[in-house]
Write a protein that holds these residues in place. Structure first.
Motif: not given
Length: 175
Positions: A63-91
């Protein structure tokens, strides 16, 4: 485990098991669940995009979307889609939902529109559902309904062609 590379199967299995136990953590124990995920994340190399992704999911799911937003952004900026295309899309799907929940549906639309043209996978309907919600929040309900009907049509036992046509006509009426 090496930085940026997929983690070993044991770690993935333990993350899967942690998420399978999520319903055992009622709202008053949400911090315990986040700590469980945090412990698994602590095993990762410091720059792994999987860490902020899993933490974002834990904050979001409790229930804390506000805390999740910067973490999703960080994961994508670090290249999550390159590590796992599926998790990148989920993010991207989950980030768009969190952006909507925190009052920025336009950013959610911008994030998901390119996903409509990506290679198809089992997340296609989730992309369309989250995009439809963002569009509805922007007063673009017909576009959202068109997306949802278009996603639903192939799953119907009958009327697939009719529903697909109706979905198309919501946004591109015949002259």
């Amino acid at each position: 485990m090496c930085e940026g590379a997929p983690v070993n199967q044991d770690w993935e299995d333990r993350v899967t098991a942690a998420w399978a136990s999520f319903d055992e953590y009622p709202e008053e124990r949400a911090a315990e669940f986040r700590a469980l995920i945090g412990g698994l994340v602590a095993e990762l190399p410091g720059e792994s995009p999987l860490g902020p992704f899993e933490l974002a999911c834990a904050w979001d799911s409790t229930g804390h979307s506000d805390k999740a937003v910067p973490l999703y952004q960080e994961a994508l900026a670090r290249g999550l889609g390159g590590v796992s295309q599926y998790k990148g899309r989920r993010a991207k799907i989950q980030l768009s939902s969190s952006l909507r929940n925190t009052g920025d549906p336009e950013a959610g639309v911008k994030l998901l529109l390119p996903e409509l043209d990506g290679p198809p996978d089992e997340l296609d309907d989730a992309v369309r559902a989250c995009l439809a919600l963002c569009l509805a929040d922007l007063g673009r309900e017909r576009e959202g309904l068109s997306l949802v009907l278009g996603a639903l049509a192939p799953h119907l036992p009958r009327y697939q062609r009719s529903m697909a046509n109706y979905a198309r006509l919501l946004v591109a009426p015949e002259a």
